[in-house]
Scaffold this active site. Structure first.
Site, PDB file in Angstrom:
ATOM      1  N   GLY A 236       0.896  -1.232  -0.042  1.00  0.00           N
ATOM      2  CA  GLY A 236       0.067  -0.119   0.012  1.00  0.00           C
ATOM      3  C   GLY A 236       0.868   1.042  -0.069  1.00  0.00           C
ATOM      4  O   GLY A 236       0.464   2.333   0.666  1.00  0.00           O
TER       5      GLY A 236
ATOM      6  N   GLY B 160      -1.887   7.402   1.216  1.00  0.00           N
ATOM      7  CA  GLY B 160      -2.179   7.517   2.584  1.00  0.00           C
ATOM      8  C   GLY B 160      -0.866   7.070   3.571  1.00  0.00           C
ATOM      9  O   GLY B 160       0.183   7.646   3.230  1.00  0.00           O
TER      10      GLY B 160
ATOM     11  N   ASP C 136       1.983  -2.393  -4.423  1.00  0.00           N
ATOM     12  CA  ASP C 136       0.763  -1.722  -4.711  1.00  0.00           C
ATOM     13  C   ASP C 136       0.203  -2.214  -5.951  1.00  0.00           C
ATOM     14  O   ASP C 136       0.614  -2.858  -6.662  1.00  0.00           O
ATOM     15  CB  ASP C 136       0.911  -0.050  -4.607  1.00  0.00           C
ATOM     16  CG  ASP C 136      -0.346   0.472  -3.768  1.00  0.00           C
ATOM     17  OD1 ASP C 136      -1.343  -0.055  -4.161  1.00  0.00           O
ATOM     18  OD2 ASP C 136      -0.439   1.311  -3.116  1.00  0.00           O
TER      19      ASP C 136
ATOM     20  N   LEU D 157      -3.249  -7.972  -3.925  1.00  0.00           N
ATOM     21  CA  LEU D 157      -3.057  -8.553  -2.760  1.00  0.00           C
ATOM     22  C   LEU D 157      -4.374  -9.333  -2.406  1.00  0.00           C
ATOM     23  O   LEU D 157      -4.508  -9.941  -1.219  1.00  0.00           O
ATOM     24  CB  LEU D 157      -2.515  -7.936  -1.595  1.00  0.00           C
ATOM     25  CG  LEU D 157      -1.196  -7.169  -1.866  1.00  0.00           C
ATOM     26  CD1 LEU D 157      -0.674  -6.338  -0.718  1.00  0.00           C
ATOM     27  CD2 LEU D 157      -0.028  -8.251  -1.949  1.00  0.00           C
TER      28      LEU D 157
ATOM     29  N   GLY E 119      -5.047  -1.799   2.130  1.00  0.00           N
ATOM     30  CA  GLY E 119      -6.264  -2.184   2.696  1.00  0.00           C
ATOM     31  C   GLY E 119      -7.322  -1.270   1.962  1.00  0.00           C
ATOM     32  O   GLY E 119      -6.936  -0.486   1.187  1.00  0.00           O
TER      33      GLY E 119
ATOM     34  N   SER F 233      -7.010  -1.534  12.929  1.00  0.00           N
ATOM     35  CA  SER F 233      -7.878  -0.292  12.945  1.00  0.00           C
ATOM     36  C   SER F 233      -8.648  -0.129  14.239  1.00  0.00           C
ATOM     37  O   SER F 233      -8.781  -1.378  14.825  1.00  0.00           O
ATOM     38  CB  SER F 233      -8.946  -0.449  11.894  1.00  0.00           C
ATOM     39  OG  SER F 233      -9.891   0.659  11.910  1.00  0.00           O
TER      40      SER F 233
ATOM     41  N   TYR G 151     -15.614  -4.869   7.492  1.00  0.00           N
ATOM     42  CA  TYR G 151     -14.354  -4.386   7.836  1.00  0.00           C
ATOM     43  C   TYR G 151     -13.808  -4.576   9.158  1.00  0.00           C
ATOM     44  O   TYR G 151     -12.589  -4.865   9.333  1.00  0.00           O
ATOM     45  CB  TYR G 151     -14.428  -2.911   7.320  1.00  0.00           C
ATOM     46  CG  TYR G 151     -13.240  -1.773   7.357  1.00  0.00           C
ATOM     47  CD1 TYR G 151     -12.080  -1.872   6.630  1.00  0.00           C
ATOM     48  CD2 TYR G 151     -12.989  -1.079   8.951  1.00  0.00           C
ATOM     49  CE1 TYR G 151     -11.078  -1.020   6.686  1.00  0.00           C
ATOM     50  CE2 TYR G 151     -12.065  -0.365   9.090  1.00  0.00           C
ATOM     51  CZ  TYR G 151     -10.887  -0.302   8.004  1.00  0.00           C
ATOM     52  OH  TYR G 151      -9.766   0.556   8.099  1.00  0.00           O
TER      53      TYR G 151
ATOM     54  N   LYS H  93     -10.371  -6.432  10.682  1.00  0.00           N
ATOM     55  CA  LYS H  93      -9.234  -6.017  11.346  1.00  0.00           C
ATOM     56  C   LYS H  93      -9.169  -6.521  12.634  1.00  0.00           C
ATOM     57  O   LYS H  93      -8.150  -6.629  13.401  1.00  0.00           O
ATOM     58  CB  LYS H  93      -9.705  -4.262  11.707  1.00  0.00           C
ATOM     59  CG  LYS H  93      -9.689  -3.550  10.563  1.00  0.00           C
ATOM     60  CD  LYS H  93      -8.345  -3.536   9.669  1.00  0.00           C
ATOM     61  CE  LYS H  93      -8.034  -2.547   8.710  1.00  0.00           C
ATOM     62  NZ  LYS H  93      -6.579  -2.555   8.116  1.00  0.00           N
TER      63      LYS H  93
END
Ligand code: NAI
Length: 258
Positions: free
Chosen positions: A9, A13, A33, A43, A72, A112, A152, A156
């Site tokens: 990633g 961000g 990425d 991924l 993510g 998260s 989500y 996490k």
């Protein structure tokens, strides 16, 4: 000594902020990425992960000093499970031998605050059993039943549990590889940008993730915490979930939930 650090990633961000800091301090980053990194990879699939880990290991000459999995998605669908969970655990597992060859290896996954919230227990269980087919089947059922938003937090929560379990399993702590999670609250990145467009959504978000210390985080705020856990300075922290969330976790769970 410059270190070989693999960052998934890396194009956006938190991953992009971390990549910039690592490069500025002289480390060599092998970015993974969807596109635009040193290694382009998807991924979300087992084949994509295997190819990416193998290419990253090769690019590092077989010795990887640190791996940080930032890739993510929060799109309410099955990709939250395949990318956030399996794209983290599968990738870290595939690179474990290359980490074990380094003198002071480190690994960090991005979790998260959502991992503390209610998800779909069937998805979490299948993830932790490393059964991607069953996890996907449960995820598809959640989508069909209008519960896609549970995926989500499920992904996490499963990442955090996997890290706590794996960090002290054979091949990690006993091989000198600390493995931890950094769990952000709300971070101002392209992932969260849409949420801020709707004032109603913003209210819901602020209630769900209260951040009394300094409000929303910038990607660099998260990257700096990752940087320490991924550095040689971290000799004894492993299996931990570090909430970098402006006090959200302490506010929501209270003092007894350690
Ligand atoms: P972002 O959207 O800016 O960056 C995510 C990166 O992951 C992108 O470069 C994207 O191309 C890559 N990615 C997505 N799917 C992929 C795939 N199938 N294969 C390879 N790469 C893929 O998001 P951000 O905010 O930097 O997120 C980084 C991590 O932080 C994620 O795990 C996210 O869940 C987590 N996080 C973010 C929060 C936020 O408020 N932004 C809050 C809590 C956690």
């Amino acid at each position: 000594m410059p270190r070989n650090v693999v960052v998934t990633g890396s194009g956006s961000g938190i991953g992009a902020a971390l990549t910039a800091i690592l490069r500025a301090q002289g480390d060599r980053v092998i970015g993974v990425d969807l596109r635009g990194g040193e290694i382009d990879a998807d991924l979300s699939t087992p084949a994509g992960r295997t190819a990416a880990a193998s290419a990253a290991g090769k690019a590092a000459g077989g010795v990887v000093d640190a791996v940080v999995t930032c890739a993510g998605t929060s799109v309410p669908g099955t990709a939250t499970v395949t990318v956030n969970y399996f794209g983290t655990t599968g990738f870290l597992t595939a690179l474990r031998p290359a980490l074990a060859r380094a003198e002071r290896p480190r690994a960090v996954a991005i979790g998260s605050i959502s991992g503390t919230q209610t998800g779909d227990p069937d998805v979490v269980e299948a993830c932790l059993a490393d059964d991607e087919t069953t996890a996907l089947a449960h995820a598809e059922r959640a989508v069909a039943e209008g519960r896609a938003r549970q995926l989500y937090p499920s992904s996490k929560s499963a990442v955090a549990q996997w890290v706590r379990r794996t960090a002290v399993a054979e091949g990690w702590a006993d091989a000198g590889i600390p493995l931890n999670v950094v769990a952000p609250g709300i971070v101002l990145t392209p992932m969260s940008a849409d949420l801020f467009e709707d004032p109603e959504m913003r209210k819901v978000m602020d209630a769900a993730v209260p951040m009394p210390l300094n409000g929303y985080a910038q990607p660099e705020d998260i990257a700096r915490a990752v940087l320490f856990l991924a550095s040689e300075g971290n000799s004894h922290i492993t299996g931990q979930v570090l909430y970098v969330d402006g006090g959200a976790e302490a506010t929501l769970r209270g003092p007894a939930d350690l």
